[in-house]
Design a protein around this motif. Structure first.
Motif, PDB file in Angstrom:
ATOM      1  N   LEU A   1      72.099  79.539  92.892  1.00  0.00           N
ATOM      2  CA  LEU A   1      70.969  79.525  92.289  1.00  0.00           C
ATOM      3  C   LEU A   1      69.524  78.210  92.293  1.00  0.00           C
ATOM      4  O   LEU A   1      67.987  78.893  91.415  1.00  0.00           O
ATOM      5  N   LEU A   2      69.523  77.566  92.561  1.00  0.00           N
ATOM      6  CA  LEU A   2      68.280  76.999  92.520  1.00  0.00           C
ATOM      7  C   LEU A   2      67.845  77.131  93.566  1.00  0.00           C
ATOM      8  O   LEU A   2      66.475  75.950  93.770  1.00  0.00           O
ATOM      9  N   HIS A   3      67.808  77.465  94.837  1.00  0.00           N
ATOM     10  CA  HIS A   3      67.286  77.420  95.257  1.00  0.00           C
ATOM     11  C   HIS A   3      66.141  78.100  95.670  1.00  0.00           C
ATOM     12  O   HIS A   3      65.397  78.988  95.385  1.00  0.00           O
ATOM     13  N   GLY A   4      64.955  77.901  95.979  1.00  0.00           N
ATOM     14  CA  GLY A   4      63.615  78.194  96.160  1.00  0.00           C
ATOM     15  C   GLY A   4      62.969  77.424  94.857  1.00  0.00           C
ATOM     16  O   GLY A   4      61.478  78.208  94.199  1.00  0.00           O
ATOM     17  N   ALA A   5      63.806  76.789  93.967  1.00  0.00           N
ATOM     18  CA  ALA A   5      63.393  76.704  92.341  1.00  0.00           C
ATOM     19  C   ALA A   5      61.806  75.213  92.421  1.00  0.00           C
ATOM     20  O   ALA A   5      61.925  74.182  93.307  1.00  0.00           O
ATOM     21  N   GLU A   6      60.895  75.629  91.245  1.00  0.00           N
ATOM     22  CA  GLU A   6      60.495  73.978  90.861  1.00  0.00           C
ATOM     23  C   GLU A   6      60.763  73.861  89.860  1.00  0.00           C
ATOM     24  O   GLU A   6      61.119  74.619  89.067  1.00  0.00           O
ATOM     25  N   ILE A   7      60.724  72.419  90.060  1.00  0.00           N
ATOM     26  CA  ILE A   7      61.744  71.707  88.304  1.00  0.00           C
ATOM     27  C   ILE A   7      60.449  70.717  87.851  1.00  0.00           C
ATOM     28  O   ILE A   7      60.316  70.266  89.132  1.00  0.00           O
ATOM     29  N   ALA A   8      59.979  70.923  86.721  1.00  0.00           N
ATOM     30  CA  ALA A   8      58.579  69.642  86.429  1.00  0.00           C
ATOM     31  C   ALA A   8      60.188  68.745  85.471  1.00  0.00           C
ATOM     32  O   ALA A   8      60.741  69.079  84.769  1.00  0.00           O
ATOM     33  N   VAL A   9      59.684  67.374  85.807  1.00  0.00           N
ATOM     34  CA  VAL A   9      59.670  66.311  84.916  1.00  0.00           C
ATOM     35  C   VAL A   9      58.918  65.532  84.992  1.00  0.00           C
ATOM     36  O   VAL A   9      57.598  65.953  84.952  1.00  0.00           O
ATOM     37  N   ASP A  10      59.150  64.759  84.079  1.00  0.00           N
ATOM     38  CA  ASP A  10      58.354  63.329  83.462  1.00  0.00           C
ATOM     39  C   ASP A  10      57.975  61.980  84.255  1.00  0.00           C
ATOM     40  O   ASP A  10      59.269  62.135  84.756  1.00  0.00           O
ATOM     41  N   GLY A  11      57.534  62.182  85.502  1.00  0.00           N
ATOM     42  CA  GLY A  11      57.103  61.722  86.354  1.00  0.00           C
ATOM     43  C   GLY A  11      57.472  59.789  85.588  1.00  0.00           C
ATOM     44  O   GLY A  11      58.528  58.835  86.877  1.00  0.00           O
ATOM     45  N   GLY A  12      57.572  59.534  84.658  1.00  0.00           N
ATOM     46  CA  GLY A  12      57.579  57.946  84.323  1.00  0.00           C
ATOM     47  C   GLY A  12      58.948  57.909  84.604  1.00  0.00           C
ATOM     48  O   GLY A  12      59.554  56.975  84.694  1.00  0.00           O
ATOM     49  N   ALA A  13      59.723  59.106  83.549  1.00  0.00           N
ATOM     50  CA  ALA A  13      60.804  59.237  83.217  1.00  0.00           C
ATOM     51  C   ALA A  13      61.763  58.650  84.966  1.00  0.00           C
ATOM     52  O   ALA A  13      62.522  57.896  85.263  1.00  0.00           O
TER      53      ALA A  13
END
Ligand SMILES: [Zn+2]
Ligand SMILES: [Zn+2]
Length: 286
Positions: free
Chosen positions: A67-79
Motif C-alpha cells: 500500500l505504501l508503494h509510490g506514497a509521499e509521506i510528509a513529516v516534521d523534519g526537526g522531529a
C-alpha cells in the motif's frame, strides 16, 4: 519529571522488564536493545512527527505492490532529525550524525530498504540506526492509512511496507497462521505449510526447529530457499511492541537457525518506492 529537549522517554514497566530480561539473556545485544527501547518510546509519543500520508490511488498500483508503494509521506523534519541524532548517539556514531536533510534521506532509504543509499565511515552501524529511525514513521503511516489488508493478498512480504515478516503467530484456538511485520505492525494471514519467502508448499521441503523441551515457540524453515521465520502461539494479535519485544527475546532461535545454514533473505520482499518530504515551516507561510 524532567524531559530533555531530545526526549529521553520512558517505556511502560512491562516493556522495561522484558528489555532487561533480553539484555540478561543476550549480553552482546545491549546497544541494539537500547535502539529498540528508543524506538518503542518514540513511537508511543509520535504526534510531534506530524505524519501525513498520500498513497497512490489503488487503480494505479500493481496488485503485488504494498500500500505504501509510490506514497509521499510528509513529516516534521526537526522531529526526525532529533530522533536520528539520539539513535546515532546511542549507537556510538558521535561526530558522524547527519544534518537535517541527510536525516530525512536516511529514513527514506531505510523505508525503501535501500542500503546502497546509506554510506558512511561505518555504514553498517548507520544502516541499523536508519532502520530503527524509520520504525515510528512506518507504524504511524500504516495506522494513518487505516490499512485493511485485502484477503486476496497472498505474498509473503508485508502488504503495507514490503518487508519480510518478523514472525508468524498461530493465533487463537483455531491456530490460524498470521504473519507480522516488525516494521509497521501489519498482520496478514497465510496458510500453514507455505514458505513466506519463496512460496514453497511441498511439506517435504518445509520443517521446523525447536529446542528440546520447548513446546510453544519454534522456527519455521524451508529447505528450498533456506529461509527461516520465528513462530509462536498467541491468544490474539500482538501489539507492535509485542512483535518487537518477542523478536528481541528470541535471539537464541535466530542463532540456532543460522547455525544450521538457514538465513533471512538478503533482498527485501519488494522494492518499495516512498518519498519523504518535510512540512514547510509555519514561518514561511504567507
Ligand atoms: Zn510492514
Ligand atoms: Zn522458501
Amino acid at each position: 519529571m524532567f524531559w530533555s529537549g531530545t526526549g529521553t522517554r520512558r517505556l511502560n514497566a512491562e516493556a522495561e522488564q522484558r528489555l532487561a530480561l533480553a539484555r540478561q539473556n543476550s549480553p552482546g545485544s545491549e546497544s541494539w536493545l537500547a535502539l529498540v527501547a528508543a524506538a518503542l518510546a518514540e513511537t508511543a509519543d509520535v504526534g510531534r512527527w506530524r505524519v501525513t500520508v498520500h498513497t497512490l490511488p489503488e487503480a494505479t498500483r500493481s496488485a503485488r505492490a504494498p500500500l505504501l508503494h509510490g506514497a509521499e509521506i510528509a513529516v516534521d523534519g526537526g522531529a526526525v532529525r532529533r530522533f536520528v541524532h539520539r539513535l546515532a548517539d546511542l549507537a556510538g556514531l558521535n561526530g558522524e550524525t547527519p544534518d537535517p536533510v541527510e536525516a530525512v534521506a536516511l529514513v527514506e532509504a531505510a523505508i525503501c530498504q535501500d542500503d546502497s543509499r546509506i554510506t558512511a565511515a561505518d555504514p553498517a552501524k548507520l544502516r541499523v540506526v536508519a532502520q530503527v529511525a524509520a520504525l515510528p514513521l512506518l507504524v504511524t503511516a500504516a495506522q494513518s492509512i487505516g490499512a485493511t489488508v485485502s484477503t486476496a493478498w497472498c505474498e509473503g512480504y508485508c502488504p503495507v511496507c514490503g518487508a519480510w515478516p518478523t514472525l508468524a503467530e498461530f493465533r487463537g484456538l483455531e491456530r490460524k497462521r498470521w504473519l507480522r511485520c516488525g516494521r509497521c505492525a501489519t498482520a496478514w494471514e497465510m496458510p500453514w505449510l507455505r514458505c513466506a519467502f519463496c512460496g514453497e508448499t511441498d511439506h517435504e521441503h518445509l520443517g521446523y526447529l525447536a529446542p528440546e523441551g520447548e513446546t510453544s515457540r519454534k522456527v519455521e524453515v524451508c529447505d528450498t530457499c533456506k529461509g527461516y521465520l520465528k513462530a509462536e502461539p498467541t491468544v490474539s494479535a500482538l501489539p507492535w511492541s509485542g512483535v518487537v519485544l518477542d523478536d528481541a527475546a528470541t535471539v537464541a532461535f535466530d542463532v540456532a537457525a543460522l547455525d544450521r545454514g538457514y538465513h533471512r533473505p538478503d533482498r527485501p520482499g519488494f522494492d518499495l518506492d516512498v518519498h519523504i518530504v518535510t512540512h514547510r515551516s509555519a514561518f514561511w507561510k504567507i
